[in-house]
Scaffold this motif. Structure first.
Motif, PDB file in Angstrom:
ATOM      1  N   ALA A 187      45.746  40.282  37.717  1.00 43.05           N
ATOM      2  CA  ALA A 187      46.106  39.378  38.810  1.00 43.05           C
ATOM      3  C   ALA A 187      47.583  39.602  39.135  1.00 43.05           C
ATOM      4  O   ALA A 187      48.365  39.968  38.256  1.00 43.05           O
ATOM      5  CB  ALA A 187      45.834  37.932  38.399  1.00 43.05           C
TER       6      ALA A 187
ATOM      7  N   ARG B  21      41.519  39.873  36.672  1.00 43.88           N
ATOM      8  CA  ARG B  21      40.832  39.464  37.893  1.00 43.88           C
ATOM      9  C   ARG B  21      39.575  40.317  37.961  1.00 43.88           C
ATOM     10  O   ARG B  21      39.643  41.537  38.085  1.00 43.88           O
ATOM     11  CB  ARG B  21      41.735  39.701  39.092  1.00 43.88           C
ATOM     12  CG  ARG B  21      41.235  39.032  40.344  1.00 43.88           C
ATOM     13  CD  ARG B  21      42.212  39.215  41.464  1.00 43.88           C
ATOM     14  NE  ARG B  21      41.915  40.470  42.149  1.00 43.88           N
ATOM     15  CZ  ARG B  21      42.733  41.072  42.995  1.00 43.88           C
ATOM     16  NH1 ARG B  21      43.919  40.559  43.239  1.00 43.88           N
ATOM     17  NH2 ARG B  21      42.391  42.172  43.592  1.00 43.88           N
ATOM     18  N   LEU B  22      38.412  39.693  37.828  1.00 48.94           N
ATOM     19  CA  LEU B  22      37.161  40.422  37.729  1.00 48.94           C
ATOM     20  C   LEU B  22      36.765  41.042  39.063  1.00 48.94           C
ATOM     21  O   LEU B  22      36.898  40.409  40.112  1.00 48.94           O
ATOM     22  CB  LEU B  22      36.051  39.488  37.226  1.00 48.94           C
ATOM     23  CG  LEU B  22      36.329  38.775  35.890  1.00 48.94           C
ATOM     24  CD1 LEU B  22      35.141  37.916  35.498  1.00 48.94           C
ATOM     25  CD2 LEU B  22      36.677  39.767  34.789  1.00 48.94           C
TER      26      LEU B  22
ATOM     27  N   ASN C 274      38.203  33.030  37.921  1.00 47.28           N
ATOM     28  CA  ASN C 274      37.388  33.912  38.744  1.00 47.28           C
ATOM     29  C   ASN C 274      36.184  33.114  39.210  1.00 47.28           C
ATOM     30  O   ASN C 274      35.332  32.729  38.400  1.00 47.28           O
ATOM     31  CB  ASN C 274      36.941  35.119  37.924  1.00 47.28           C
ATOM     32  CG  ASN C 274      38.104  35.990  37.491  1.00 47.28           C
ATOM     33  OD1 ASN C 274      38.497  36.890  38.201  1.00 47.28           O
ATOM     34  ND2 ASN C 274      38.674  35.689  36.315  1.00 47.28           N
TER      35      ASN C 274
ATOM     36  N   CYS D 191      43.496  33.323  34.821  1.00 42.10           N
ATOM     37  CA  CYS D 191      42.960  33.519  36.161  1.00 42.10           C
ATOM     38  C   CYS D 191      41.570  32.898  36.197  1.00 42.10           C
ATOM     39  O   CYS D 191      40.749  33.162  35.309  1.00 42.10           O
ATOM     40  CB  CYS D 191      42.878  35.008  36.499  1.00 42.10           C
ATOM     41  SG  CYS D 191      42.301  35.338  38.193  1.00 42.10           S
TER      42      CYS D 191
ATOM     43  N   VAL E  53      34.337  39.383  42.423  1.00 44.82           N
ATOM     44  CA  VAL E  53      34.265  37.927  42.572  1.00 44.82           C
ATOM     45  C   VAL E  53      34.715  37.554  43.983  1.00 44.82           C
ATOM     46  O   VAL E  53      35.607  38.191  44.542  1.00 44.82           O
ATOM     47  CB  VAL E  53      35.113  37.170  41.512  1.00 44.82           C
ATOM     48  CG1 VAL E  53      34.577  37.421  40.112  1.00 44.82           C
ATOM     49  CG2 VAL E  53      36.580  37.524  41.604  1.00 44.82           C
TER      50      VAL E  53
ATOM     51  N   HIS F 255      37.864  45.095  35.874  1.00 41.17           N
ATOM     52  CA  HIS F 255      38.873  44.072  36.188  1.00 41.17           C
ATOM     53  C   HIS F 255      40.219  44.738  36.419  1.00 41.17           C
ATOM     54  O   HIS F 255      40.458  45.871  35.990  1.00 41.17           O
ATOM     55  CB  HIS F 255      38.967  43.013  35.081  1.00 41.17           C
ATOM     56  CG  HIS F 255      39.278  43.567  33.728  1.00 41.17           C
ATOM     57  ND1 HIS F 255      40.561  43.747  33.270  1.00 41.17           N
ATOM     58  CD2 HIS F 255      38.470  43.976  32.726  1.00 41.17           C
ATOM     59  CE1 HIS F 255      40.534  44.237  32.049  1.00 41.17           C
ATOM     60  NE2 HIS F 255      39.275  44.398  31.696  1.00 41.17           N
TER      61      HIS F 255
ATOM     62  N   ASP G 233      45.174  32.617  40.326  1.00 41.57           N
ATOM     63  CA  ASP G 233      46.074  33.095  39.275  1.00 41.57           C
ATOM     64  C   ASP G 233      47.037  31.963  38.911  1.00 41.57           C
ATOM     65  O   ASP G 233      47.727  31.434  39.795  1.00 41.57           O
ATOM     66  CB  ASP G 233      46.829  34.315  39.827  1.00 41.57           C
ATOM     67  CG  ASP G 233      47.575  35.102  38.775  1.00 41.57           C
ATOM     68  OD1 ASP G 233      47.308  34.938  37.571  1.00 41.57           O
ATOM     69  OD2 ASP G 233      48.442  35.923  39.178  1.00 41.57           O
TER      70      ASP G 233
ATOM     71  N   THR H 241      39.942  33.747  32.569  1.00 43.61           N
ATOM     72  CA  THR H 241      40.384  34.916  31.803  1.00 43.61           C
ATOM     73  C   THR H 241      41.890  34.855  31.550  1.00 43.61           C
ATOM     74  O   THR H 241      42.628  34.186  32.269  1.00 43.61           O
ATOM     75  CB  THR H 241      40.079  36.220  32.563  1.00 43.61           C
ATOM     76  OG1 THR H 241      40.768  36.189  33.822  1.00 43.61           O
ATOM     77  CG2 THR H 241      38.582  36.390  32.795  1.00 43.61           C
TER      78      THR H 241
ATOM     79  N   THR I   9      32.619  29.484  37.161  1.00 42.73           N
ATOM     80  CA  THR I   9      33.792  30.347  37.094  1.00 42.73           C
ATOM     81  C   THR I   9      33.826  31.086  35.761  1.00 42.73           C
ATOM     82  O   THR I   9      33.117  30.719  34.818  1.00 42.73           O
ATOM     83  CB  THR I   9      35.099  29.535  37.232  1.00 42.73           C
ATOM     84  OG1 THR I   9      35.281  28.735  36.053  1.00 42.73           O
ATOM     85  CG2 THR I   9      35.082  28.640  38.461  1.00 42.73           C
TER      86      THR I   9
ATOM     87  N   TRP J 257      39.531  34.072  43.546  1.00 39.59           N
ATOM     88  CA  TRP J 257      40.250  34.022  42.282  1.00 39.59           C
ATOM     89  C   TRP J 257      41.515  33.188  42.459  1.00 39.59           C
ATOM     90  O   TRP J 257      42.056  33.071  43.554  1.00 39.59           O
ATOM     91  CB  TRP J 257      40.605  35.427  41.783  1.00 39.59           C
ATOM     92  CG  TRP J 257      41.330  36.240  42.814  1.00 39.59           C
ATOM     93  CD1 TRP J 257      40.763  37.025  43.790  1.00 39.59           C
ATOM     94  CD2 TRP J 257      42.753  36.316  43.019  1.00 39.59           C
ATOM     95  NE1 TRP J 257      41.742  37.581  44.588  1.00 39.59           N
ATOM     96  CE2 TRP J 257      42.967  37.168  44.129  1.00 39.59           C
ATOM     97  CE3 TRP J 257      43.848  35.755  42.376  1.00 39.59           C
ATOM     98  CZ2 TRP J 257      44.243  37.460  44.597  1.00 39.59           C
ATOM     99  CZ3 TRP J 257      45.121  36.048  42.838  1.00 39.59           C
ATOM    100  CH2 TRP J 257      45.305  36.895  43.941  1.00 39.59           C
TER     101      TRP J 257
END
Length: 195
Positions: free
Chosen positions: A136, A143-144, A107, A105, A147, A133, A152, A59, A56, A150
Motif C-alpha cells: 500500500a 494490498r491484495l 482490503n 490495510c 480487491v 499483493h 491504508d 493485512t 474484508t 482498499w
C-alpha cells in the motif's frame, strides 16, 4: 493480549483512548451477575447473523512475513479526521503481529472473492500462498490484487470490547475500482448484492 497492544501503542507515541469530555462524569459501576441478560451465545450469533455485512481482509507487513486475517466487523468511523474501525478477537494470533507493525490495510472483498476470504479465515496456514499483493502506498501493508477497494491505515487507538478488541485506524490513503459488487456475509453464508 490487549495490555500488550496498549503498551506497544504507548511506546510508539500513539494515543490509546480518546480524551474524556469536560464536565461531570457519569457514575460508572460494574454489571452484577443478576443484571445480566440470559443470552445463549448460539442464539446471539443466530439472531445477529441476520445483519448482512461486507467482508474484508486486514493485512500488515512484518519482519517474519506479512500477516492478515478475514474480518467482517469493519466500519467507517469518522470523516474528520478520517478514521475506520475493525474488531478482532482477543484470542487472535495474527493481531499481535499487526499491532507490532502499527499499520494495516483493509482490503474490501468483491463478490467473487469468497475463496480468498476463506483462505484468510484458516488458522495455521500460509494465508498469502498464491495470493498476489503489492505494498500500500503509505504504510507498505499488503494490498491484495483484485480487491475492489482498499484503505491504508496507521493504528490510532485500541479499546477493549468484551472478548474483542476495537481497533481504530487513521486513514492515510485509499482507493477503489468503480466496477463489481461487494462480497456479503449473511446467516453464515456468502452472498451478492442485487439491485
Amino acid at each position: 493480549m490487549a495490555a500488550t497492544a496498549v503498551r506497544y501503542l504507548r511506546s510508539a507515541g500513539s494515543p490509546t483512548a480518546v480524551q474524556a469530555p469536560s464536565g461531570p462524569r457519569p457514575r460508572l459501576r460494574a454489571v452484577r451477575e443478576d443484571e445480566r441478560l440470559p443470552v445463549d451465545p448460539a442464539e446471539f450469533r443466530r439472531v445477529l447473523g441476520h445483519f448482512a455485512s461486507g467482508v474484508t481482509v486486514v493485512t500488515a507487513p512484518g519482519a517474519e512475513g506479512p500477516a492478515g486475517f478475514a474480518c467482517q466487523s469493519f466500519a467507517s468511523l469518522s470523516l474528520d479526521p478520517p478514521l475506520i474501525a475493525f474488531m478482532v478477537a482477543r484470542t487472535s494470533t495474527t493481531w499481535p503481529r499487526i499491532a507490532r507493525a502499527g499499520v494495516f490495510c483493509v482490503n474490501i472483498l468483491g463478490a467473487d472473492q469468497g475463496q480468498l476470504c476463506l483462505g484468510f479465515a484458516k488458522s495455521g496456514a500460509d494465508r498469502f500462498a498464491g495470493v498476489g499483493h503489492a505494498p500500500a502506498p503509505v504504510t507498505g501493508s499488503p494490498r491484495l490484487e483484485g480487491v475492489p477497494a482498499w484503505v491504508d491505515c496507521t493504528i490510532a487507538q485500541v479499546h477493549t470490547g468484551g472478548d474483542h478488541l476495537i481497533v481504530v485506524g487513521r486513514v492515510e490513503a485509499l482507493g477503489a475500482e468503480e466496477t463489481g459488487g461487494p462480497l456479503l456475509f449473511h446467516r453464515g453464508r456468502f452472498g451478492r448484492f442485487t439491485a
